[in-house]
Design an enzyme around this catalytic site. Structure first.
Site, PDB file in Angstrom:
ATOM      1  N   TYR A   1       9.579  -9.178  29.543  1.00 20.78           N
ATOM      2  CA  TYR A   1       9.928  -8.712  30.900  1.00 20.78           C
ATOM      3  C   TYR A   1       8.882  -9.174  31.880  1.00 20.78           C
ATOM      4  CZ  TYR A   1      11.414  -5.261  34.432  1.00 20.78           C
ATOM      5  OH  TYR A   1      11.872  -4.640  35.566  1.00 20.78           O
TER       6      TYR A   1
ATOM      7  N   ALA B   1      39.208  22.814  33.413  1.00 12.10           N
ATOM      8  CA  ALA B   1      38.955  23.172  34.810  1.00 12.10           C
ATOM      9  C   ALA B   1      38.079  24.404  34.937  1.00 12.10           C
ATOM     10  CB  ALA B   1      40.276  23.372  35.539  1.00 12.10           C
ATOM     11  N   GLY B   2      37.683  24.962  33.802  1.00 10.16           N
ATOM     12  CA  GLY B   2      36.826  26.154  33.847  1.00 10.16           C
ATOM     13  C   GLY B   2      35.530  25.852  34.580  1.00 10.16           C
TER      14      GLY B   2
ATOM     15  N   ARG C   1      28.596  30.213  32.951  1.00  4.97           N
ATOM     16  CA  ARG C   1      27.588  30.705  32.012  1.00  4.97           C
ATOM     17  C   ARG C   1      26.686  29.603  31.451  1.00  4.97           C
ATOM     18  NH1 ARG C   1      30.596  34.170  27.755  1.00  4.97           N
ATOM     19  NH2 ARG C   1      32.507  33.370  28.670  1.00  4.97           N
TER      20      ARG C   1
HETATM   21  C1  UD1 Z   1      43.166  31.723  26.512  1.00  2.00           C
HETATM   22  C2  UD1 Z   1      44.560  32.181  26.040  1.00  2.00           C
HETATM   23  C3  UD1 Z   1      44.362  33.179  24.908  1.00  2.00           C
HETATM   24  C4  UD1 Z   1      43.575  32.553  23.778  1.00  2.00           C
HETATM   25  C5  UD1 Z   1      42.244  32.006  24.303  1.00  2.00           C
HETATM   26  C6  UD1 Z   1      41.543  31.195  23.245  1.00  2.00           C
HETATM   27  C7  UD1 Z   1      46.039  32.122  27.982  1.00  2.00           C
HETATM   28  C8  UD1 Z   1      46.692  32.940  29.029  1.00  2.00           C
HETATM   29  N1  UD1 Z   1      45.247  32.804  27.137  1.00  2.00           N
HETATM   30  O1  UD1 Z   1      42.553  32.862  27.054  1.00  2.00           O
HETATM   31  O2  UD1 Z   1      45.622  33.603  24.407  1.00  2.00           O
HETATM   32  O3  UD1 Z   1      43.339  33.485  22.749  1.00  2.00           O
HETATM   33  O4  UD1 Z   1      42.453  31.142  25.438  1.00  2.00           O
HETATM   34  O5  UD1 Z   1      40.266  30.838  23.677  1.00  2.00           O
HETATM   35  O6  UD1 Z   1      46.278  30.935  27.891  1.00  2.00           O
HETATM   36  N2  UD1 Z   1      41.642  26.595  32.204  1.00  2.00           N
HETATM   37  C9  UD1 Z   1      41.898  25.688  33.198  1.00  2.00           C
HETATM   38  N3  UD1 Z   1      42.476  26.125  34.341  1.00  2.00           N
HETATM   39  C10 UD1 Z   1      42.832  27.414  34.530  1.00  2.00           C
HETATM   40  C11 UD1 Z   1      42.550  28.342  33.512  1.00  2.00           C
HETATM   41  C12 UD1 Z   1      41.967  27.891  32.347  1.00  2.00           C
HETATM   42  O7  UD1 Z   1      41.608  24.498  33.054  1.00  2.00           O
HETATM   43  O8  UD1 Z   1      43.373  27.713  35.593  1.00  2.00           O
HETATM   44  C13 UD1 Z   1      41.017  26.120  30.964  1.00  2.00           C
HETATM   45  C14 UD1 Z   1      39.608  26.659  30.779  1.00  2.00           C
HETATM   46  O9  UD1 Z   1      38.652  25.734  31.284  1.00  2.00           O
HETATM   47  C15 UD1 Z   1      39.510  26.786  29.266  1.00  2.00           C
HETATM   48  C16 UD1 Z   1      40.933  27.047  28.837  1.00  2.00           C
HETATM   49  O10 UD1 Z   1      41.762  26.613  29.889  1.00  2.00           O
HETATM   50  O11 UD1 Z   1      39.085  25.582  28.677  1.00  2.00           O
HETATM   51  C17 UD1 Z   1      41.185  28.515  28.510  1.00  2.00           C
HETATM   52  O12 UD1 Z   1      40.964  29.270  29.655  1.00  2.00           O
HETATM   53  P1  UD1 Z   1      40.303  30.712  29.619  1.00  2.00           P
HETATM   54  O13 UD1 Z   1      40.273  31.249  30.972  1.00  2.00           O
HETATM   55  O14 UD1 Z   1      39.029  30.639  28.864  1.00  2.00           O
HETATM   56  O15 UD1 Z   1      41.403  31.485  28.763  1.00  2.00           O
HETATM   57  P2  UD1 Z   1      41.219  32.844  27.989  1.00  2.00           P
HETATM   58  O16 UD1 Z   1      41.334  33.961  28.941  1.00  2.00           O
HETATM   59  O17 UD1 Z   1      40.036  32.793  27.125  1.00  2.00           O
END
Ligand code: UD1
Ligand code: CA
Length: 455
Positions: A370, A10-11, A15
């Site tokens: 064709y 869902a990110g 970037r």
């Molecule tokens: C997360 C972990 C962290 C880990 C890191 C590895 C948590 C709280 N933290 O941090 O411990 O070291 O990943 O990369 O879990 N996503 C959603 N919906 C949301 C939030 C995130 O789908 O509401 C997805 C994002 O698209 C992504 C993944 O979850 O694919 C991780 O989310 P991101 O926000 O990148 O987490 P980090 O802060 O990097």
């Protein structure tokens, strides 16, 4: 045991600076999200849930071909990783078994790594977290382990100095019984530095209710996540390097490995030789002893044992190049069955066609498939000989052992063993050339004289 995948995607992917959802950007011809799902290759997943924030239809369409059972659910508000996983709860309400959480932008987690996590579950751990020893721990969550038990995960933003010194980091991959996972998530709050519902909090909660948590580790390279196009290019390079290495280890010769581009699903047999600058787009299978010569581009096709393709050939979808067949330079095939030992050696287009065994297709042959609206089939019999620069206007059949004269435009079926000549007959004008030259020279002399008198 039943297995479900929950892929978080869902990110925003801001970037990437793209109108395409991040997880649909491709590495080796396949979207990132399908690489993530393929992390469970060989594990038989009963459910595959992909949590997306926007572009759900696009993601669904992209997955339809490779993963018809994948289900896309929407996370309308991005409240954190625990909240994201919770969006899969309804889709899994009937499901019993283990769930594995993966990230859609993290394409390189290996099936063996997930197997190790499932083994840890079998050995009695309630929650299994995939960790890795990070070269630069930076913003990763830290795994706090004591006596082989994972006590909690602390996000870098919330960590103490001592905790920040820990290099064992959270990859984000989680494995737990599905019902347990959703129970734990229900207890997660958002009182932290980001105000988000952290999936990582389930570890501490699990421990507090007497459940056991462990960390399983993998190499850092598996946990590579993609956030930008430079990172996408880096991932592509890593994938290509690995695939080239594997192809060579499995018995193919790559004369200039760095110039060969593979897709995620390229299959090469033993003693295949691949010359420099070859592109394997998706869906290519090359059998033993085939020779793929320089600067060829192949897509969705099969090259049978001992066949030769190229240099400079374009083998398009639906082509099946038979055993020992030869496809030469500047030849394009599409939806074409080229049977055993047939030759299409120079400058031809063979599309929507069947070419029989040992047939010989002369230079510059074109199947005119064709008509501007519909596609039509051309069939060429075994042992047929198609003369140079023939146009075969489909639908049309050339029989076994038949021959077409060079330069013919074939519009009517040619019976077995017949010769078809379809071109203007040649005429001879004896002594014509000197007479013509004499006449032309006289004309030129007259014009030159006129020019002089004017000037
Ligand atoms: C997360 C972990 C962290 C880990 C890191 C590895 C948590 C709280 N933290 O941090 O411990 O070291 O990943 O990369 O879990 N996503 C959603 N919906 C949301 C939030 C995130 O789908 O509401 C997805 C994002 O698209 C992504 C993944 O979850 O694919 C991780 O989310 P991101 O926000 O990148 O987490 P980090 O802060 O990097
Ligand atoms: Ca991240």
């Amino acid at each position: 045991m039943n297995l479900a995948l929950i892929v978080l995607a869902a990110g925003q992917g801001t970037r990437m600076k793209s109108s395409l959802p991040k997880v649909l950007h491709k590495v080796a011809g396949a979207p990132l999200v399908s690489h993530a799902i393929r992390s469970a290759d060989g594990l038989e997943t009963a459910k595959q849930i992909v949590v997306v924030g926007h572009g759900s239809e696009q993601v669904e369409t992209a997955l339809a071909a490779g993963f018809p059972d994948a289900q896309v659910v929407l996370q309308t508000e991005r409240l954190g990783t625990a909240h994201a996983v919770d969006q899969a709860k309804d889709a899994l309400s009937e499901f019993t078994g283990d769930a594995i959480v993966l990230y859609g932008d993290t394409p390189f987690i290996k099936p063996d790594t997930l197997r190790k996590m499932l083994d840890a579950r079998k050995s009695g751990a309630d929650v299994v977290i995939l960790g890795f020893d990070a070269a630069a721990p930076g913003k990763y969550g830290r795994l706090i382990v004591k006596n082989d038990r994972l006590l909690r995960i602390v996000e870098a933003k919330d960590a103490s100095k001592a905790e920040l010194a820990v290099t064992l980091c959270n990859s984000g991959v989680v494995c737990a019984d599905s019902a347990t996972l959703f129970d734990l998530i229900a207890q997660v709050g958002n009182e932290n530095a980001s105000g988000e519902y952290y999936l990582t909090d389930i570890v501490e909660i699990a421990n507090s209710v007497g459940k056991s948590c462990v960390a399983v580790t993998c190499d850092e390279s598996e946990t590579l996540g993609i956030n930008s196009r430079p990172e996408l290019a880096k991932a592509e390079a890593i994938f290509q390097a690995e695939k080239r290495e594997t192809a060579m280890i499995e018995g193919a010769t790559l004369q200039a490995p760095d110039t060969v581009y593979f897709s995620f699903d390229t299959r090469l047999g033993k003693d295949v030789i691949v010359e420099p600058n070859v592109v394997f787009a998706a869906g290519v299978s090359v059998e033993d002893n085939a020779n793929i010569r320089a600067f060829s581009h192949l897509e969705d096709c099969t090259i049978r044992a001992g066949a030769t393709v190229g240099p400079y050939a374009r083998i398009r979808p639906g082509s099946d190049i038979g055993e020992g067949a030869r496809i030469g330079n500047f030849v394009e095939t599409k939806k074409a069955i080229i049977s055993k030992g047939a030759k299409v050696n120079h400058l031809s287009y063979v599309g929507d066609a069947f070419v029989g065994e040992a047939a010989n297709i002369g230079a510059g042959t074109v199947t005119c498939n064709y008509d501007g609206v519909l596609k039509h089939q051309t069939n060429i019999g075994a042992g047929a000989f198609i003369g140079t620069n023939s146009s075969l206007v489909a639908p049309v059949n050339v029989g076994d052992g038949a021959m077409t004269a060079a330069g013919s435009v074939i519009t009517v079926d040619v019976p077995d063993d017949a010769l078809a000549v379809a071109r203007a007959p040649q005429k001879i004008h004896e002594g014509f050339v000197p007479r013509l030259i004499k006449k032309l020279k006289a004309t030129k002399a007259k014009r030159d004289a006129e020019k002089r008198s004017e000037g």
